[in-house]
Design an enzyme around this catalytic site. Sequence first.
Site, PDB file in Angstrom:
ATOM      1  N   CYS A 147      59.413  -1.754  33.904  1.00  0.00           N
ATOM      2  CA  CYS A 147      58.295  -1.228  34.707  1.00  0.00           C
ATOM      3  C   CYS A 147      58.497  -1.663  36.160  1.00  0.00           C
ATOM      4  CB  CYS A 147      56.955  -1.732  34.186  1.00  0.00           C
ATOM      5  SG  CYS A 147      55.602  -1.166  35.255  1.00  0.00           S
ATOM      6  N   LYS A 167      50.572   2.892  25.211  1.00  0.00           N
ATOM      7  CA  LYS A 167      50.834   2.404  26.578  1.00  0.00           C
ATOM      8  C   LYS A 167      51.297   0.944  26.550  1.00  0.00           C
ATOM      9  CE  LYS A 167      50.651   2.094  31.047  1.00  0.00           C
ATOM     10  NZ  LYS A 167      51.716   2.741  31.821  1.00  0.00           N
TER      11      LYS A 167
HETATM   12  C1  SIN Z   1      53.162   1.804  34.902  1.00  0.00           C
HETATM   13  O1  SIN Z   1      52.229   1.474  34.145  1.00  0.00           O
HETATM   14  O2  SIN Z   1      53.214   1.421  36.071  1.00  0.00           O
HETATM   15  C2  SIN Z   1      54.226   2.718  34.401  1.00  0.00           C
HETATM   16  C3  SIN Z   1      54.878   2.196  33.204  1.00  0.00           C
HETATM   17  C4  SIN Z   1      56.295   1.847  33.401  1.00  0.00           C
HETATM   18  O3  SIN Z   1      56.911   2.276  34.377  1.00  0.00           O
HETATM   19  O4  SIN Z   1      56.826   1.138  32.563  1.00  0.00           O
END
Ligand code: SIN
Length: 310
Positions: free
Chosen positions: A127, A44
Amino acid sequence: MNFSSSLANTSFNGLLFNASGPLCITQEDLESIGNSKSAAINIKSITVEPRAGNQEPFWALTHIGGINSVGLPNLGYKAYIQMVPKLKTFTKPIIASVSGLSIEDNETIFKALQDTEIDLIELNTACPNIEGKAMIGYDFEQTRALLTRLKLFNKIPFGLKLPPYLDPILIQEMAEIVKEFEIPFISCCNTAGNALIIDPLTDRSVIKGKDGLGGLSGAALKPIALGNVAMFYRALKDTNTKIIGIGGIESGRDLYDYILAGADMGQVATVMMHEGNGCFERIQTEFCILMKEKNIRKIEDIQGSWDLSI
Ligand code: SIN
């Protein structure tokens, strides 16, 4: 029949792995990906400090696709660095998605990752879910400034996760940057940001997240992401840059479509949300069956061959 690939001299046993999405945050999530047929473990997107993420519910699956405003929940870079030795035991590439909240934060994380056994970094420029933070992938001057600084950390190769672009001129501009900085791979693309899906039962947004808006993913994103892959493929054809397709890969046919558009590999997130990590084996098996039926032995034989006019 089994297909393999490579990105920046890192070998992948398979063509599909997880996108840096909502199910790769904890050590348990990452070990579960390690135990699956995912060709890599993609962590992540990491920030310097741990983040709890946005207000729940921050993702939803609908009949047209997924939507999320997760807000980069993650354990912070130090926690992921500690996990690397354990994750390496799965003998597949480890990719650190990095999404520092400033140039300096990205430098801090890149610097710290250089002395780990992480194989690749995927710099997330796209993001859409952080209140008040612009997506750097839409700002070419800022992207150049960031890459100029991050290129100094050169032990671990890094690629770019890009936002979807709706005008070919933007693809051309980003492709110029990719060439200038000799970026070895691009992940194409992140969700289409700031979308709204209204629940007909409540007349409200299906997610809370960031003001009810979020990134559109899954089937709804596929035609846009495929178009982006096709345009980048043309723009980068004479370079060594590889393309990872993301957006609505839910079947072997979807993965095949991305290869036709010019991708080398694919990533999935939305399908993981409703199917779990069994999706990696199912989709790659379906892909192999399709390739066998069509008597195609190498992805290079069909890659980028979508264009009727050529
Ligand atoms: C998020 O964590 O909001 C999604 C990740 C992303 O869109 O890069």
